[in-house]
Design an enzyme around this catalytic site. Structure first.
Site, PDB file in Angstrom:
ATOM      1  N   TYR A 173      40.470 -26.371  89.163  1.00 48.73           N
ATOM      2  CA  TYR A 173      39.390 -26.049  88.228  1.00 48.73           C
ATOM      3  C   TYR A 173      39.742 -24.802  87.410  1.00 48.73           C
ATOM      4  O   TYR A 173      39.578 -24.777  86.180  1.00 48.73           O
ATOM      5  CB  TYR A 173      38.101 -25.824  89.018  1.00 48.73           C
ATOM      6  CG  TYR A 173      36.924 -25.357  88.193  1.00 48.73           C
ATOM      7  CD1 TYR A 173      36.158 -26.265  87.477  1.00 48.73           C
ATOM      8  CD2 TYR A 173      36.567 -24.011  88.147  1.00 48.73           C
ATOM      9  CE1 TYR A 173      35.069 -25.849  86.728  1.00 48.73           C
ATOM     10  CE2 TYR A 173      35.482 -23.576  87.403  1.00 48.73           C
ATOM     11  CZ  TYR A 173      34.735 -24.501  86.690  1.00 48.73           C
ATOM     12  OH  TYR A 173      33.649 -24.072  85.950  1.00 48.73           O
ATOM     13  N   SER A 192      34.680 -21.110  81.730  1.00 47.11           N
ATOM     14  CA  SER A 192      34.183 -20.472  82.954  1.00 47.11           C
ATOM     15  C   SER A 192      34.835 -19.112  83.095  1.00 47.11           C
ATOM     16  O   SER A 192      35.899 -18.854  82.519  1.00 47.11           O
ATOM     17  CB  SER A 192      34.531 -21.350  84.165  1.00 47.11           C
ATOM     18  OG  SER A 192      34.141 -20.714  85.370  1.00 47.11           O
TER      19      SER A 192
END
Length: 258
Positions: free
Chosen positions: A157, A143
């Protein structure tokens, strides 16, 4: 045009929905036989059925990416059903939003376990079969959040996604002797089922912050993964590609108003 994946087998984890499902569709469309791996067999079966209905080849397997024995069984199933395992797309991930002040150690462990440990487990479980392919491919879904940007509520995350890239840069060296490459796609804001819960205002705000003025599609990530899995990317390893519509480039929203 990239060389077809005809005759090659790909495992895509977390492929019952979202980005994983998009990757699986793109791979099947380009000739790969795809093993859809997800925690729930019914969801994996539904995803595989959609691919078959579109003319692709896919079957389902239920496994948790944090469980080594389960992922070893998934790798064995790919070889048993399709005679080889050539590509692993380690995509499975979760992103529950919780502030640092409210985050518990269990919250942290759950996300790190799924996203980071799950990447390691998936690669380790599939490595023996990938070695037999004579030129396997591993593609990670990381990401921009963590390695490049940050967003409140996603500290766990972000840490997991940055950790994936640390893992990538050493693991790719270790497996290079087998002719296996490992690279990562770093999505920006991609429209998936998971974003629906964040609300229409969030989606509009994010689209306005992207130079291309839209969120990405799951197949945008699928095509980047397809390149890394291709014959043409055979001399690329340990690298990343950001697929975000230019999201990380503006200094501020004012930069998009010119």
């Amino acid at each position: 045009m990239l060389t077809s994946l005809d005759g090659q087998t790909a495992i895509v984890t977390g492929a019952s929905k979202g980005i994983g499902k998009g990757i699986a569709r793109v791979f099947a469309r380009h000739g790969a036989r795809v093993l859809i791996v997800a925690r729930h067999l019914d969801a994996a079966e539904a995803s595989a059925a959609e691919i078959r209905a579109a003319g692709g080849e896919a079957t389902a397997f239920a496994a948790d990416v944090t469980d080594l024995s389960g992922m070893e069984e998934a790798a064995a199933a790919a070889v048993e059903r399709y005679d080889s395992l050539d590509i692993l797309c380690a995509n499975a991930g979760i992103f529950p939003q919780v502030s640092l002040e409210e985050m518990t150690t269990d919250d942290w462990d759950h996300v790190i376990g799924t996203n980071l440990k799950g990447t390691f487990v998936s690669v380790k479980a599939c490595l023996p079969a990938l070695k037999q392919s004579g030129g396997g491919r591993v593609v990670l879904t990381s990401s921009i959040t963590g390695p490049v940007t940050g967003f409140p509520g996603w500290a766990h995350y972000a840490a997991s996604k940055a950790g994936q890239l640390g893992f990538l840069r050493t693991a790719c060296i270790e497996i290079a002797k087998y002719g296996i490459t490992m690279n990562a796609v770093m999505p920006g804001n991609i429209y998936t089922e998971g974003l629906e819960d964040l609300g229409e205002d969030y989606l509009k705000t994010m689209a306005n912050s992207i130079p291309l003025k839209r969120l990405g599609d799951v197949e945008d990530i699928g095509y980047a993964a397809l390149f890394f899995a291709s014959k043409e990317a055979g001399y690329i390893t340990g690298q990343t590609i950001i697929v975000d519509g230019g999201q990380i480039l503006p200094e501020s929203l004012e930069a998009l108003e010119t």
